[in-house]
Design an enzyme around this catalytic site. Structure first.
Site, PDB file in Angstrom:
ATOM      1  N   HIS A 169     133.794  -2.054  99.107  1.00 16.38           N
ATOM      2  CA  HIS A 169     133.686  -0.902  98.204  1.00 16.38           C
ATOM      3  C   HIS A 169     134.048   0.404  98.899  1.00 16.38           C
ATOM      4  O   HIS A 169     134.199   1.425  98.243  1.00 16.38           O
ATOM      5  CB  HIS A 169     132.267  -0.809  97.639  1.00 16.38           C
ATOM      6  N   ASP A 383     136.190   8.887 100.562  1.00 15.03           N
ATOM      7  CA  ASP A 383     135.412   8.084  99.617  1.00 15.03           C
ATOM      8  C   ASP A 383     136.265   6.904  99.182  1.00 15.03           C
ATOM      9  O   ASP A 383     137.446   7.093  98.874  1.00 15.03           O
ATOM     10  CB  ASP A 383     135.051   8.950  98.387  1.00 15.03           C
TER      11      ASP A 383
HETATM   12  P1  ADP Z   1     128.623   6.046  96.107  1.00 13.75           P
HETATM   13  O1  ADP Z   1     128.867   4.626  95.742  1.00 13.75           O
HETATM   14  O2  ADP Z   1     129.142   6.409  97.451  1.00 13.75           O
HETATM   15  O3  ADP Z   1     127.214   6.454  95.940  1.00 13.75           O
HETATM   16  P2  ADP Z   1     130.034   6.731  93.602  1.00 13.75           P
HETATM   17  O4  ADP Z   1     130.416   8.067  93.063  1.00 13.75           O
HETATM   18  O5  ADP Z   1     131.126   5.723  93.570  1.00 13.75           O
HETATM   19  O6  ADP Z   1     129.455   6.954  95.061  1.00 13.75           O
HETATM   20  O7  ADP Z   1     128.841   6.149  92.741  1.00 13.75           O
HETATM   21  C1  ADP Z   1     127.651   6.835  92.557  1.00 13.75           C
HETATM   22  C2  ADP Z   1     126.925   6.250  91.350  1.00 13.75           C
HETATM   23  O8  ADP Z   1     125.566   6.672  91.404  1.00 13.75           O
HETATM   24  C3  ADP Z   1     127.484   6.765  90.033  1.00 13.75           C
HETATM   25  O9  ADP Z   1     127.438   5.726  89.096  1.00 13.75           O
HETATM   26  C4  ADP Z   1     126.528   7.890  89.656  1.00 13.75           C
HETATM   27  O10 ADP Z   1     126.400   8.079  88.268  1.00 13.75           O
HETATM   28  C5  ADP Z   1     125.212   7.401  90.231  1.00 13.75           C
HETATM   29  N1  ADP Z   1     124.355   8.530  90.640  1.00 13.75           N
HETATM   30  C6  ADP Z   1     124.663   9.495  91.528  1.00 13.75           C
HETATM   31  N2  ADP Z   1     123.632  10.364  91.663  1.00 13.75           N
HETATM   32  C7  ADP Z   1     122.661   9.929  90.849  1.00 13.75           C
HETATM   33  C8  ADP Z   1     121.348  10.395  90.542  1.00 13.75           C
HETATM   34  N3  ADP Z   1     120.809  11.475  91.116  1.00 13.75           N
HETATM   35  N4  ADP Z   1     120.628   9.689  89.652  1.00 13.75           N
HETATM   36  C9  ADP Z   1     121.150   8.592  89.082  1.00 13.75           C
HETATM   37  N5  ADP Z   1     122.367   8.107  89.330  1.00 13.75           N
HETATM   38  C10 ADP Z   1     123.114   8.761  90.206  1.00 13.75           C
HETATM   39  C1  G6P Z   2     127.651   2.892  98.565  1.00 17.39           C
HETATM   40  C2  G6P Z   2     127.903   1.557  99.247  1.00 17.39           C
HETATM   41  C3  G6P Z   2     126.935   0.491  98.734  1.00 17.39           C
HETATM   42  C4  G6P Z   2     125.519   0.979  98.860  1.00 17.39           C
HETATM   43  C5  G6P Z   2     125.353   2.334  98.157  1.00 17.39           C
HETATM   44  C6  G6P Z   2     123.964   2.914  98.314  1.00 17.39           C
HETATM   45  O1  G6P Z   2     127.959   2.774  97.231  1.00 17.39           O
HETATM   46  O2  G6P Z   2     129.240   1.156  99.053  1.00 17.39           O
HETATM   47  O3  G6P Z   2     127.092  -0.713  99.450  1.00 17.39           O
HETATM   48  O4  G6P Z   2     124.601   0.049  98.336  1.00 17.39           O
HETATM   49  O5  G6P Z   2     126.280   3.251  98.695  1.00 17.39           O
HETATM   50  O6  G6P Z   2     123.600   2.967  99.659  1.00 17.39           O
HETATM   51  P1  G6P Z   2     122.288   2.248 100.223  1.00 17.39           P
HETATM   52  O7  G6P Z   2     122.408   2.342 101.699  1.00 17.39           O
HETATM   53  O8  G6P Z   2     121.156   3.052  99.652  1.00 17.39           O
HETATM   54  O9  G6P Z   2     122.290   0.839  99.723  1.00 17.39           O
END
Ligand code: ADP
Ligand code: G6P
Length: 763
Positions: A169, A383
Site C-alpha cells: 500500500h 504517499d
Molecule cells: P494513510 O493510509 O496513510 O493513512 P490515506 O489518505 O490513504 O492515508 O487514508 C486515510 C484514510 O483514513 C481515509 O479513508 C480517511 O478518510 C481516513 N481518516 C483520516 N483521518 C481520519 C479521522 N480523523 N477520522 C476518521 N477517519 C480518518
Molecule cells: C497506512 C499503512 C497501513 C496501516 C495504516 C495505519 O495506511 O499503509 O498498513 O495500517 O497506515 O497505520 P497503523 O500503524 O496505525 O496500523
C-alpha cells in the site's frame, strides 16, 4: 458497487494484514468496543471483502490480548496475539522505525537494529503459521503491506496449494535507497513467494523489478519475474505490476447526499463563524504527510497579510498514529506548538484561524467536513496513493471545492486537474493556497468535474477486478499433479493451460475451419524495454507454424507495430496473414476474396495526408526529440510516441498529453496504449481488420489472444462461438484470461497438438 461474487472463482479468500479492519478499544471505565482501524488500507479493502466474504487474520490493536475468532457480517476475524515486546520491536521498531521511513524516501532517518529484524521474522512466521491453519484447500491468500513482506515465502513453504497475492500500500523505494537495508535480499525473497505482487504506481513496480534483479539475480521479463528452479521445486513466474488502489466511490457519494450530512456540513461552517474560505487537511499525524510544511505556508501567508485571518479558517484533522515511535512523538509536539503559535499571533477572542483536531471521526462527520470545505490541502512529501484526495472528489457532486495535491502522492497520477504542488517549495505552496482560495466558480467546476470522472473511472471495484482478475488467472492455472500433489502455479516453458480454456480449445480444435489470430507484443513475445529486442517465444512460433500448415486453419497476426518494426524482431511469418499499424497494413491475405495481399491495406497516402503527417512528425521531433526516454516510431500511416522509458511518470504523462494536443490539432486519429500514444491519418483498428480477414476466409470460429487496450477492439467483435483470451491483468471484454505470454504459448501448443497430433515441447 458492481457485483464481485465471481472474483475468486468460488475459492475461499483469506486476508492477512498487520491490523484487523477493526481495533478493540478499551474505555476509561473498562468497557470495550470495536472501532474501524485507521488508514487507507482498511478504507479501500473492507468494502471488497464485505461483499466477497473472507477470513481476516490480523492484530486487534492492543498488546498481550488473546481474543477468540469472531464474525462481523460476512467476515470471520482471526486475531493474532502480539506481546508488548512484539509491538515494540516488530511493529514500532522494524515496521515503523525501519521500513516506513526507508520506503518513504528516507524523509526520516531509518534505523537498522538486528533485534528488530529478528522479531520481524518471528512475527511474520507467526502470521504465516496462523494463515496456514486457517486457510481452506486451494484458497486465495491476500497479504497486505510492508509489515508482512516475509509472509508470502513462508506461507508457500507451509502450504504450496495456496494462491498467494501481496499488495504493497505504500511506495516501493528506488533500488539505491533499498540497498541500505542490511536484510534487503531476504525481503525480496519473502515477496517473491507470492504469485502476484501489486503496487500503487508503475514507478514502484519498476523499482521492485529492478531491485529483485539486482539483489536476487532473478530475471524480469516485462511485468513478470522468473524465479528459477531449485532442487525440489520447478521454476515459476511472479507477476509484479501496478494496480492503483481506490475507494468505494458510490458509498461516499451516497453518504454525501444524505440530508442530515448536508445539514451537518452547514452547521460546521456556522460553528466556525461562516468564514469566506474554509480550508481542510485530513491526515494521520505522520511526518510523510507534509503537515509541518503546510502549517509553515499558512502561517507565512497570514503574517504577510496575503490572506486575512478574519475570513479564512483552516481545519487540520490529524488522526493519532504510532504515538510511541520517537519521530511521531516529535512531530506531534512540533505541530501542537506551531498551532498554538499561529492562533496566538493571528487569532482573536472567539476566532481562531487554525482549528486542530487530534482524534478519529465517523464516516458521516468526515464527509460533512469534505462538504463544508472550500479547499482541501493534501500535501504529503511522499504517499503511496492518498485516499483522502479521492474521497473529497467523490463527495463533491456539487462540483465545487478545490483540491491542492502534492505531486508526490500516488493520487496525482490520476487526479491531474487538482492544483498540483511540490510541498517542499513553500512559495509554490503559498501561491497554490491563495489561488485555491480565490478560484472562480467556473474553474472549480471544470476541475472538479475532471477529478470526479477520474475517481469514478477507477473506483475500488475496478481496482479489485484488475487485481483479483490477475490473481484468479493464476489460481485457475494451478493443477493437481499426477500423484495428487499440488504443482507450482505456472511452470515457465511448460505453462499449464487453465482448465476452462482447455475445454474450449478442445472444442475449437475439432472445427473444420478455424482462424487463429493473435497480437504480438506482450502476447507472443514478452514485453522488453527496447522494442527491437522483443522475440516471439519459440513454442508460440512453432505452434503457429504447425497450425498455419494444417488444412482449414488460417493464422493471422494483428499488431500495432508497423510491418517494418515487426521485421526488426526477426519474426518469420511465412504463410501467415499479417496486419501491421493497427490494421493500416495487411499482407498475406491472398487466399481471400478481396485479393488485398501484399502492401498497405488502403493504398498510398494522399497528398493532404502526407502533408499532415509530415508536419506532425516535424513538430514531435522538435518538441519531444530531445526528451530523455521518448521514442518516436514512424509508421506508414502515422507516428507513435513511446514514453515507457521516460524516468519520471508524471513527466511521461505530461509529454503524452502534449503530443495528443498536437496530434488532435492535425486531425489525427489518436489511440491510447500502455505508455504510448499512436497518431494515424486513417481510422483503422484491429477489430475491423479481423472482420476483413473473416470475410475473406471460409467461415469458422476465431481464437484471438491479446494483452493491450487496442486488442479490446477485437474482443468486442467476437461472438459466442469464438474464444477471446486476455493475456495478463486489466479490464477486458475477453471471456478468458491467462497470466502471461508463456501460458499463451501453451494454449497455442495445445491447439496445434489437438488439431494435428504434433506435440510441441516447451523448448
Ligand atoms: P494513510 O493510509 O496513510 O493513512 P490515506 O489518505 O490513504 O492515508 O487514508 C486515510 C484514510 O483514513 C481515509 O479513508 C480517511 O478518510 C481516513 N481518516 C483520516 N483521518 C481520519 C479521522 N480523523 N477520522 C476518521 N477517519 C480518518
Ligand atoms: C497506512 C499503512 C497501513 C496501516 C495504516 C495505519 O495506511 O499503509 O498498513 O495500517 O497506515 O497505520 P497503523 O500503524 O496505525 O496500523
Amino acid at each position: 458497487m458492481t457485483d464481485m461474487q465471481d472474483m475468486t472463482g468460488g475459492r475461499e479468500l483469506v486476508m492477512v494484514s498487520n491490523r484487523l479492519p477493526v481495533d478493540r478499544v478499551v474505555a476509561d471505565d473498562g468497557s470495550t468496543a470495536w472501532r474501524t482501524s485507521p488508514g487507507g488500507l482498511v478504507t479501500a479493502v473492507e468494502p471488497i471483502v464485505e461483499q466477497l466474504g473472507c477470513v481476516w487474520v490480523g492484530w486487534a490493536g492492543n498488546a498481550d490480548e488473546r481474543i477468540d475468532p469472531f464474525e462481523i457480517g460476512s467476515m470471520r476475524l482471526a486475531p493474532v496475539e502480539l506481546s508488548g515486546e512484539d509491538v515494540e520491536l516488530y511493529y514500532e521498531g522494524f515496521s515503523n522505525g525501519t521500513l516506513w521511513p526507508l520506503y518513504h524516501d528516507v524523509i526520516a532517518q531509518p534505523q537498522y537494529h538486528r533485534e528488530w529484524w529478528d522479531r520481524y521474522q518471528q512475527v511474520n512466521r507467526r502470521f504465516a503459521e496462523r494463515v496456514a491453519q486457517e486457510a481452506a484447500d486451494d484458497a486465495i491468500v491476500w497479504v497486505h503491506d510492508y509489515q508482512l513482506q516475509l509472509v508470502p515465502a513462508m506461507l508457500r513453504e507451509l502450504r504450496p496449494d495456496l494462491t498467494i497475492a501481496f499488495f504493497l500500500h505504500i511506495p516501493f523505494p528506488p533500488s539505491r535507497l533499498f540497498a541500505q537495508l542490511p536484510w534487503r535480499k531476504r525481503i525480496v525473497e519473502g515477496l517473491l513467494g507470492a504469485d502476484v505482487i501489486g503496487f500503487q504506481q508503475v514507478t514502484d513496480a519498476v523499482a521492485f523489478r529492478t531491485t529483485a534483479e539486482r539483489f536476487t539475480r532473478v530475471p524480469a521479463l516485462g511485468n513478470t519475474i522468473v524465479v528459477p528452479a531449485t532442487a525440489d521445486r520447478s521454476s515459476r513466474t511472479v507477476l509484479a505490476q501496478e494496480f492503483p488502489i481506490s475507494i468505494d466511490v458510490e458509498a461516499f457519494a451516497a453518504v454525501a447526499e444524505r440530508p442530515e450530512v448536508l445539514r451537518r456540513a452547514q452547521e460546521i461552517r456556522e460553528e466556525l463563524g461562516n468564514p469566506r474560505t474554509l480550508m481542510l487537511g485530513v491526515d494521520r499525524l505522520d511526518y510523510t504527510k507534509g503537515i509541518r510544511h503546510r502549517l509553515k505556508a499558512y502561517s507565512e501567508l497570514l503574517a504577510d497579510g496575503e490572506i486575512d485571518a478574519s475570513d479564512i479558517v483552516f481545519v487540520q484533522v490529524a488522526t493519532p498514529s504510532r504515538e510511541r515511535v520517537e519521530a511521531y512523538r516529535q512531530l506531534r509536539d512540533e505541530v501542537e506548538v506551531t498551532v498554538g503559535r499561529i492562533n496566538g499571533e493571528h487569532g482573536a477572542i472567539g476566532r481562531a484561524p487554525l482549528v486542530y483536531l487530534h482524534r478519529a471521526y465517523t464516516r458521516d462527520e468526515m464527509v460533512a467536513l469534505y462538504l463544508a470545505a472550500d479547499v482541501l490541502l493534501v500535501t504529503p512529501l511522499r504517499d503511496g496513493m492518498n485516499l483522502v484526495a479521492k474521497e473529497y472528489a467523490a463527495c463533491r457532486a456539487d462540483e465545487r471545492g478545490v483540491l491542492v495535491l502534492s505531486e508526490f502522492a500516488g493520487a496525482a497520477d490520476e487526479l491531474r486537474d487538482a492544483l498540483l504542488v511540490n510541498p517542499h517549495d513553500i512559495e509554490g505552496l503559498k501561491a497554490a493556497i491563495v489561488r485555491a482560495a480565490h478560484m472562480p466558480g467556473e474553474e472549480q467546476r471544470r476541475r472538479m468535474r475532471s477529478l470526479r470522472r477520474a475517481v469514478y473511472d477507477n473506483d475500488v471495484a475496478h481496482w479489485a477486478a484488475g487485481y483479483l482478475g490477475a490473481v484468479q488467472a493464476v489460481a485457475e492455472s494451478r493443477r493437481v499433479g499426477p500423484s495428487g500433489e499440488w504443482t507450482e502455479p505456472i511452470q515457465v516453458g511448460a505453462a499449464f493451460v487453465p482448465r476452462s480454456i482447455d475445454d474450449r480449445v478442445r472444442r475449437l480444435a475439432a472445427r473444420p475451419s478455424l482462424i487463429v489470430a493473435t497480437d504480438f507484443d506482450g502476447t507472443l513475445a514478452p514485453i522488453v524495454s527496447r522494442p527491437q529486442d522483443a522475440r516471439i517465444l519459440p513454442r508460440a512460433a512453432q505452434a503457429l507454424d504447425v497450425l498455419s500448415a494444417s488444412p482449414g486453419t488460417g493464422v493471422a497476426l494483428l499488431t500495432g507495430r508497423s510491418l517494418a518494426g515487426l521485421a526488426e524482431t526477426g519474426l518469420r511469418s511465412d504463410g501467415w496473414i499479417v496486419s501491421g499499424s493497427h490494421g493500416s497494413e495487411l499482407v498475406g491475405l491472398d487466399r481471400g476474396a478481396d485479393g488485398a495481399g501484399g502492401g498497405p491495406a488502403e493504398g498510398e497516402l494522399s497528398e493532404d495526408e502526407a502533408q499532415r503527417l509530415g508536419r506532425l512528425t516535424r513538430r514531435f521531433e522538435r518538441m519531444l526529440g530531445g526528451e530523455a526516454g521518448v521514442r518516436l516510431e514512424r509508421k506508414p500511416f502515422g507516428i507513435a510516441v513511446h514514453a515507457r522509458e521516460v524516468p519520471d511518470r508524471q513527466q511521461a504523462d505530461e509529454l503524452l498529453a502534449a503530443a495528443v494536443v498536437l496530434g488532435t490539432a492535425e486531425g489525427m486519429h489518436v489511440r491510447e496504449g500502455k505508455e504510448v500514444r499512436e497518431f494515424s491519418v486513417r481510422a483503422s483498428d484491429k477489430g475491423s481488420v479481423l472482420r476483413r480477414i473473416r470475410d475473406a476466409l471460409p467461415p469458422g470460429p476465431v481464437l484471438f489472444l491479446g494483452d493491450d487496450v487496442t486488442d479490446e477492439d477485437v474482443f468486442a467483435t467476437l461472438g459466442p462461438d469464438d474464444l477471446g483470451i486476455k493475456v495478463g491483468a486489466g479490464e477486458t471484454a475477453a471471456s478468458e484470461r491467462v497470466p502471461d505470454a508463456e501460458t499463451a504459448a501453451a494454449v497455442l501448443a495445445l491447439l496445434a497438438e489437438l488439431r494435428t497430433g504434433i506435440v510441441i515441447g516447451s523448448e
